[in-house]
Design a protein around this motif. Structure first.
Motif, PDB file in Angstrom:
ATOM      1  N   LEU A   1     -59.236 -37.576 -40.683  1.00  0.00           N
ATOM      2  CA  LEU A   1     -59.394 -38.136 -39.344  1.00  0.00           C
ATOM      3  C   LEU A   1     -60.373 -39.301 -39.350  1.00  0.00           C
ATOM      4  O   LEU A   1     -60.130 -40.350 -38.732  1.00  0.00           O
ATOM      5  N   VAL A   2     -61.478 -39.143 -40.053  1.00  0.00           N
ATOM      6  CA  VAL A   2     -62.478 -40.214 -40.134  1.00  0.00           C
ATOM      7  C   VAL A   2     -61.883 -41.447 -40.808  1.00  0.00           C
ATOM      8  O   VAL A   2     -62.089 -42.583 -40.351  1.00  0.00           O
ATOM      9  N   LYS A   3     -61.131 -41.215 -41.858  1.00  0.00           N
ATOM     10  CA  LYS A   3     -60.504 -42.343 -42.558  1.00  0.00           C
ATOM     11  C   LYS A   3     -59.582 -43.119 -41.622  1.00  0.00           C
ATOM     12  O   LYS A   3     -59.579 -44.350 -41.606  1.00  0.00           O
ATOM     13  N   THR A   4     -58.814 -42.389 -40.835  1.00  0.00           N
ATOM     14  CA  THR A   4     -57.905 -43.041 -39.884  1.00  0.00           C
ATOM     15  C   THR A   4     -58.677 -43.832 -38.837  1.00  0.00           C
ATOM     16  O   THR A   4     -58.324 -44.971 -38.515  1.00  0.00           O
ATOM     17  N   VAL A   5     -59.714 -43.217 -38.297  1.00  0.00           N
ATOM     18  CA  VAL A   5     -60.503 -43.882 -37.258  1.00  0.00           C
ATOM     19  C   VAL A   5     -61.064 -45.207 -37.768  1.00  0.00           C
ATOM     20  O   VAL A   5     -60.993 -46.237 -37.084  1.00  0.00           O
ATOM     21  N   VAL A   6     -61.609 -45.190 -38.980  1.00  0.00           N
ATOM     22  CA  VAL A   6     -62.203 -46.410 -39.531  1.00  0.00           C
ATOM     23  C   VAL A   6     -61.121 -47.462 -39.793  1.00  0.00           C
ATOM     24  O   VAL A   6     -61.313 -48.657 -39.524  1.00  0.00           O
ATOM     25  N   LYS A   7     -59.976 -47.002 -40.293  1.00  0.00           N
ATOM     26  CA  LYS A   7     -58.875 -47.945 -40.546  1.00  0.00           C
ATOM     27  C   LYS A   7     -58.459 -48.633 -39.246  1.00  0.00           C
ATOM     28  O   LYS A   7     -58.269 -49.851 -39.204  1.00  0.00           O
ATOM     29  N   ASN A   8     -58.353 -47.847 -38.182  1.00  0.00           N
ATOM     30  CA  ASN A   8     -57.973 -48.414 -36.886  1.00  0.00           C
ATOM     31  C   ASN A   8     -59.053 -49.359 -36.352  1.00  0.00           C
ATOM     32  O   ASN A   8     -58.743 -50.373 -35.718  1.00  0.00           O
ATOM     33  N   LEU A   9     -60.314 -49.028 -36.609  1.00  0.00           N
ATOM     34  CA  LEU A   9     -61.404 -49.899 -36.169  1.00  0.00           C
ATOM     35  C   LEU A   9     -61.291 -51.273 -36.805  1.00  0.00           C
ATOM     36  O   LEU A   9     -61.435 -52.306 -36.135  1.00  0.00           O
TER      37      LEU A   9
ATOM     38  N   ILE B   1     -68.779 -45.798 -40.408  1.00  0.00           N
ATOM     39  CA  ILE B   1     -68.451 -44.892 -41.519  1.00  0.00           C
ATOM     40  C   ILE B   1     -69.533 -43.840 -41.693  1.00  0.00           C
ATOM     41  O   ILE B   1     -69.258 -42.635 -41.754  1.00  0.00           O
ATOM     42  N   VAL B   2     -70.782 -44.309 -41.750  1.00  0.00           N
ATOM     43  CA  VAL B   2     -71.878 -43.369 -42.014  1.00  0.00           C
ATOM     44  C   VAL B   2     -72.072 -42.419 -40.825  1.00  0.00           C
ATOM     45  O   VAL B   2     -72.286 -41.222 -41.011  1.00  0.00           O
ATOM     46  N   SER B   3     -71.990 -42.941 -39.607  1.00  0.00           N
ATOM     47  CA  SER B   3     -72.127 -42.071 -38.435  1.00  0.00           C
ATOM     48  C   SER B   3     -71.124 -40.930 -38.477  1.00  0.00           C
ATOM     49  O   SER B   3     -71.483 -39.757 -38.351  1.00  0.00           O
ATOM     50  N   LEU B   4     -69.860 -41.286 -38.663  1.00  0.00           N
ATOM     51  CA  LEU B   4     -68.803 -40.273 -38.608  1.00  0.00           C
ATOM     52  C   LEU B   4     -68.876 -39.298 -39.771  1.00  0.00           C
ATOM     53  O   LEU B   4     -68.536 -38.115 -39.624  1.00  0.00           O
TER      54      LEU B   4
END
Lengths: 209, 209
Positions: free
Chosen positions: A197-205, A163-166
């Motif tokens: 986009l970041v929210k989606t990426v984290v959700k998928n992670l 989260i923090v990186s992105l």
DNA sequence: GTCTATAGGTAGATAGAC
DNA sequence: GTCTATCTACCTATAGAC
């Protein structure tokens, strides 16, 4: 900030000193964030704040003390909000989205914050001892785990780091990104495009973990 | 680096000067990466390199020139490899994994690189004009698009930014991360655990885009 | 190429008048 | 609280002997 006008008004009220210290802090925040501890000269700071150099030593004993005030403030701005968001009662996804939004809003307003804090921490990690109490980080992890007991300590660390990186890195690379987007406006557009986009990426992670 | 021993050997060979310049550069690299331009004093640099202060001015005219040498080197280490990887003929996934591996390897060996470069760029974006030629970035994007024409310029930018964010940021936050992992060993373990995780995250992002 | 000595300027900090 | 003047230390850079 147009200090001269404010200064004149407060002067008439006989309360100049009330805002002098605040103005010094405000200017020091700008200057230290731009140039770091070693790059800031007391004379330049005084000039920019519109005060006499001697006053800097009157309010803060020395450069280091003034810097410590600024660094604490910057560090807390950067890491203070995560704690309270994670501690709040809400779903995992809500917490994560709140952290991401909080970072994007904070750094759109003050993009120099993370480079400054991480540069100074890198230069002298001793600052970390004063700032990061040992209770702070387990609290983050437990905040993530609360109501989601399937998330191990290790996974929680990877989620937070992702989260923090992105959220933060694009602002740290701002001069480079702005070169690509050709200006401030393009940078802001790209950043706002990135937010969902970041929210989606984290959700998928989290699904994948 | 044990300069004294090497120094003595080369001295016997009568080739002291051959390595003197290299030793100055080597030491300057360490020191500038740790303290930034303003934090480095020529005297300390000379002492650490085991040379006389006057010699610094003999080989490099002034502090700024020496710094520019170091900064260029650091910048190229940080961004040089992406270009050649992206230009190579291979699949999209292979390119992405190669970039991620390249960053992890580079930054495990030299973790201070990104904070230094981004701090100095933040302090004076003019450095960017000399470093980032205008042809460099479109090249990155075309490298990603090559053989994958469905990737728009905009999407390519988000992919690159995601790769670099996830690969680089944990090293920039190293002092903080090391506080959590309680030491260097734990940091390396966490980082190596992260390497495949980052690859997966980016792969999923491309699918989702 | 290497060293010593020193010039010339500026840094942080203090003393004391108002 | 605010300002001027000044001290002391240090920094970059140069000059010149070897």
């Amino acid at each position: 900030m147009q200090w001269n006008k404010l200064f004149a008004i407060f002067d008439q009220m006989g309360k100049k000193s009330l805002i002098t210290q605040a103005r010094i802090i405000d200017t020091a925040m700008d200057l230290f964030l731009e140039k770091g501890y070693d790059g800031v000269k007391m004379q330049e700071l005084a000039d920019r704040a519109g005060v006499n150099k001697g006053l800097l030593h009157h309010y803060f004993n020395n450069k280091q003390t003034l810097f410590n005030t600024i660094f604490s403030e910057a560090f807390n701005q950067l890491f203070g909000k995560i704690g309270s968001i994670l501690a709040a009662a809400s779903t995992l996804e809500e917490k994560i989205n709140a952290i991401i939004d909080s970072y994007f809003d904070l750094l759109l307003a003050n993009p120099r914050l993370p480079v400054f804090v991480l540069f100074e921490l890198n230069r002298d990690p001793a600052y970390l001892e004063k700032m990061f109490t040992n209770e702070r980080l387990p609290l983050f992890i437990r905040g993530l785990q609360h109501g989601n007991s399937h998330i191990t300590r290790q996974k929680a660390m990877h989620i937070i780091l992702t989260i923090v990186s992105l959220s933060v890195f694009p602002f740290m690379a701002r001069p480079i990104v702005m070169k690509i987007t050709r200006g401030e406006a393009g940078f802001v557009r790209l950043i706002n495009e990135r937010r969902p986009l970041v929210k989606t990426v984290v959700k998928n992670l989290i699904k994948a973990l």
